[in-house]
Design a protein around this motif. Structure first.
Motif: not given
Length: 279
Positions: A252-279
Motif C-alpha cells: 500500500q505504500e506504492y502508488s499503484f496499490a493504494r486502498r480505495r484509490q484509482a491505480s494507474t497500473l491496474a487501470t492499464e490492466r483493465w484497458q488490456e482486458i478491453q483490448g483483448n475483447l476486440n481480438t
C-alpha cells in the motif's frame, strides 16, 4: 510496459530484497511463498507488471536463479526445499517468469509440461496432497490453482491439442462463476471478499479472474464472463480508472496499490482486458 515510468518503484522493491530474512524476498528458511503478500513469487510477478525483465537488474536475474533452484527434476516448482509439488506454486512461478520475459527458457517449458500432464479430470488443477473421497466438492479441482495455471500458460505458445485441454480449464472457472461454492482441497469460493478488487494480483479474486480469462477466446463471449466483467466495471470511477478496494497490506505504500484509490497500473490492466475483447 515501459519500466522507465516505474524506476523509483522498482528500485524501492529491489532495495527490500532482504526484507523477509532470506535471499531475494524469501524467508530465512528458504520459503519463496511466505509471507503472504510480499514473497519472492509475488514480488517477481509485480516486477514483471512494472515492466522489469529477467535480465534488467542483477537482483532480478539472481532471484530468477533462486526460483529455478526450487524446480524439481520433473519440472514442478517447490516453495521450499522440503515442500510438496503444488500446481498453484508452479503456476505462480511460471506466471512470474512469463511477466519477466523468461517463459521461453527450456526449464520453464519443463514446468509447463508438468502442469499439463497433471490436469485434473474436471478440467482444472488440484493439489494432490489431500486424499480423494472426502466429498465431491473437496475432490474437485481448485479454482485458485486453475487461475494461476491459466495465467502462466497464456505466455506459452500452446499447441492445438494443449489449447483444447485449456478450454476445459476455462470452462471450469466459468462454471464456478455460476455455482460459487467452495471447491477443491483449499475450498476456493466466490463471495463478498472475491468481489472486492485486489491489486497486485495475488489470489483468487474478481479482477485477476477477469484479467486472465480475457486472454482466452473461449471466455470472451461467454455470458458468465461478461457478467463478471460488468461487476468489475462497477469498480471504475467517472474517468474510467479502476479503483482498488483491498491491496495487499505490504504494497500500500506504492502508488499503484493504494486502498480505495484509482491505480494507474491496474487501470492499464483493465484497458488490456478491453483490448483483448476486440481480438
Amino acid at each position: 510496459m515501459d519500466a522507465r515510468r516505474w524506476t523509483s518503484e522498482i528500485q524501492s522493491i529491489l532495495d527490500r530484497e532482504r526484507a523477509n530474512g532470506g535471499r531475494f524476498w524469501s524467508r530465512e528458511d528458504g520459503n519463496i511463498h511466505a509471507p503472504a503478500g510480499f514473497s519472492t513469487l509475488l514480488v517477481l510477478n509485480v516486477l514483471g507488471e512494472l515492466g522489469a525483465t529477467g535480465n534488467s537488474h542483477r537482483v532480478i536475474s539472481e532471484a530468477v536463479d533462486l526460483l529455478f533452484e526450487n524446480q524439481t527434476d520433473d519440472g514442478a516448482f517447490r516453495y521450499s526445499p522440503t515442500s510438496s509439488k503444488l500446481p498453484c506454486i508452479t503456476g505462480q512461478a511460471l506466471a512470474g517468469l512469463g511477466r519477466l520475459g523468461v517463459a521461453g527458457d527450456e526449464r520453464a517449458e519443463a514446468g509447463y509440461r508438468w502442469l499439463l500432464d497433471g490436469q485434473w479430470n474436471d478440467g482444472g488443477w488440484r493439489c494432490a496432497t489431500v486424499k480423494l473421497g472426502r466429498s465431491p466438492e473437496t475432490d474437485a479441482s481448485n479454482p485458485g490453482a486453475t487461475l494461476f495455471v491459466l495465467d502462466a500458460l497464456r505466455f506459452r505458445d500452446n499447441t492445438r491439442s494443449d489449447e483444447r485441454r485449456l478450454a476445459g480449464a476455462v470452462e471450469s472457472l466459468l462454471r464456478h462463476w455460476e455455482t460459487r461454492i467452495p471447491l477443491g482441497p483449499c475450498t476456493f469460493g466466490i463471495g463478498s471478499r472475491f468481489l472486492k478488487v485486489e491489486y497486485p494480483f495475488w489470489r483468487y479474486n474478481l479482477f485477476y479472474y477477469a484479467y486472465v480469462l480475457s486472454h482466452y477466446r473461449q471466455a470472451r463471449g461467454d455470458a458468465r464472463f461478461i457478467d463478471a466483467l460488468e461487476q468489475l466495471r462497477a469498480h471504475t470511477n467517472d474517468d474510467g480508472e479502476l479503483v482498488i478496494d483491498t491491496p495487499p497490506r505490504a504494497w500500500q505504500e506504492y502508488s499503484f496499490a493504494r486502498r480505495r484509490q484509482a491505480s494507474t497500473l491496474a487501470t492499464e490492466r483493465w484497458q488490456e482486458i478491453q483490448g483483448n475483447l476486440n481480438t
